[in-house]
Scaffold this active site. Structure first.
Site, mmCIF file in Angstrom:
data_model
loop_
_atom_site.group_PDB
_atom_site.id
_atom_site.type_symbol
_atom_site.label_atom_id
_atom_site.label_comp_id
_atom_site.label_asym_id
_atom_site.label_seq_id
_atom_site.Cartn_x
_atom_site.Cartn_y
_atom_site.Cartn_z
ATOM 1 N N ASN A 209 -34.425 -121.433 66.018
ATOM 2 C CA ASN A 209 -34.124 -120.099 65.485
ATOM 3 C C ASN A 209 -33.622 -120.240 64.046
ATOM 4 O O ASN A 209 -33.537 -121.344 63.519
ATOM 5 C CB ASN A 209 -33.097 -119.398 66.385
ATOM 6 C CG ASN A 209 -31.864 -120.249 66.576
ATOM 7 O OD1 ASN A 209 -31.122 -120.499 65.632
ATOM 8 N ND2 ASN A 209 -31.648 -120.737 67.789
ATOM 9 N N ARG A 210 -33.232 -119.141 63.443
ATOM 10 C CA ARG A 210 -32.907 -119.149 62.012
ATOM 11 C C ARG A 210 -31.465 -119.542 61.695
ATOM 12 O O ARG A 210 -31.018 -119.409 60.567
ATOM 13 C CB ARG A 210 -33.170 -117.765 61.413
ATOM 14 C CG ARG A 210 -34.613 -117.378 61.406
ATOM 15 C CD ARG A 210 -34.777 -116.049 60.678
ATOM 16 N NE ARG A 210 -36.070 -115.462 60.934
ATOM 17 C CZ ARG A 210 -37.188 -115.811 60.336
ATOM 18 N NH1 ARG A 210 -37.176 -116.765 59.428
ATOM 19 N NH2 ARG A 210 -38.320 -115.214 60.635
#
Ligand code: CTP
Length: 396
Positions: A209-210
């Site tokens: 994920n970011r």
């Protein structure tokens, strides 16, 4: 907190003397009063004017008559200093300090101070490894001096080796850590998780994920700077490893769970700032998956809920990154995972959440108290979160 502290920055005659400008600058910007003392060899490498401009304070460069008014004043500064740091420190100053020789203003100041003294050596590899230097450093360590180990890299001689002045971030981190001794989290064992876990698809691909890890790292550093003993369990990030913190590197949710379980029994506080992947491929392929025209379907399974399943007698803090119904969703997680409090942030707000240097959060505790914080640098958010931790610890 580092602001309003008084620091003496001693600079000796090393090619790395110019790097002390960055130390002086960062400390001054953080609100520290920086008093620079330069040996006469140091001023061969860099002008005192530079440090005067950076710190806005006079720079001491000579050994004055100890009876003069100025020197007496300066010795009183040695007494008032919260910390003395010598960076870069040559083999010569290290030898003089180990022998307790009162030669020059810097040596006199170190002899006169009761403040902690930090030494960041910078010299050629052979000089550093020489048993004389090592003996001197051991003597200083035994007298509670903090030695900031040099790094390996390119030296003045053009060769590669051990002896480069430690990274400036590490020096500033060490200063912050020493200044934080006896802070409001002194002797507390705090476990922080950070970053986004990576769940392998095959040897070269993963699902993640970011998350940048910035919030978790800020929490770990802020806890260190308030005297805590910190374990940072981190998924891969591009952030530098912080000093004075026990860093445990993991990749997957499963590895993070294991690391949290290992660290939790001793913990007073667990703060889960990591963005743990909720799903992972059921099976990671052993070989790289080849491209096929028909496309690819991955079968996924749930990862363990680390925070939801961990048990123990510690303050439990969770994060909730939400894109809608912030308070409602965060409250639900707080209840489900039986947390003391949760830090919720709206990831759709600008400058807040993943990858940014700032965050706008709402802290919700298990008694239902809601605290809406303004947009703040992550380091300041970290301190607000730790203020609540201190509150909970005092009640437990
Ligand atoms: N968390 C965890 N283990 C997981 C997933 C999340 O320990 N497998 C922790 C996170 O570190 C965070 C909190 O639980 O402190 C909430 O994480 P979040 O991803 O927002 O919640 P989920 O429970 O995964 O719910 P959802 O993704 O449905 O919003």
């Amino acid at each position: 907190m580092i602001s309003n502290k008084t620091i003496i920055l001693g600079i000796t005659g090393s090619i790395a003397a110019y790097k002390a400008t960055e130390i002086a600058s960062q400390l001054t910007q953080a609100g520290v009063e920086v008093n620079v003392i330069m040996t006469k060899e140091a001023i061969e490498f860099i002008s005192p004017v530079t440090f005067r401009a950076i710190t806005g304070k006079p720079v001491v460069t000579e050994m004055f008559d100890l009876a003069s008014e100025f020197s007496i004043e300066h010795i009183s500064l040695a007494k008032a200093a919260d910390i003395v740091i010598i960076a870069p420190a040559t083999a010569n100053i290290i030898a003089k300090l180990a022998a307790g020789i009162a030669d020059g203003m810097l040596c006199c100041t170190v002899l006169a101070t009761k403040a902690p003294v930090l030494i960041a050596p910078a010299m050629e590899t052979n000089m550093y490894n020489n048993p004389a230097t090592q003996d001197n450093l051991s003597k200083l360590k035994a007298r509670n001096f903090v030695i900031i180990a040099p790094a390996t890299g390119r030296l003045a001689s053009g060769k590669e080796g051990l002896g480069r002045l430690a990274d400036i971030n590490d020096i500033i981190g060490s200063i912050r850590q020493v200044l934080g001794r006896g802070g409001d989290l002194a002797d507390k064992d705090i476990v922080v998780t950070a970053g986004g876990t990576q769940e392998p698809i095959d040897p070269v691909r993963y699902i993640s994920n970011r998350s940048s890890g910035k919030m978790g790292y800020a929490l770990a550093e802020a806890a260190r700077d308030r005297g805590a003993k910190v374990t940072l369990i981190t998924a891969p990030t591009s952030l530098p490893e912080p000093v004075g913190i026990n860093v445990v590197k993991v990749n997957t949710a499963q590895e993070m769970r294991q690391a949290v379980e290992n660290a939790a029994p001793q913990a007073d506080v667990l703060i889960m700032a990591a963005a743990v992947a909720d799903y992972r491929p059921t099976k990671a392929a052993k070989d790289k998956i080849k491209k096929v025209e028909a496309g690819l379907t991955l079968e996924m399974e749930c990862t363990p809920d680390i925070l939801g399943s961990i048990k123990g007698n510690f303050i439990k803090v969770g994060f909730a990154a939400e894109s809608s119904n912030l308070v409602e969703n965060a409250r639900e997680k707080l209840k489900q995972k039986r947390l003391d409090f949760i830090v919720a942030n709206d990831i759709t707000a600008s400058d807040s959440g993943f990858g940014t240097d700032t965050n706008q959060v709402t802290i919700i505790d298990h008694e239902g108290k809601i605290d809406d914080l303004p947009l703040l640098p992550k380091r300041e958010v970290a301190d607000k979160v730790l203020d609540r931790v201190v509150e909970f610890l005092s009640k437990s």
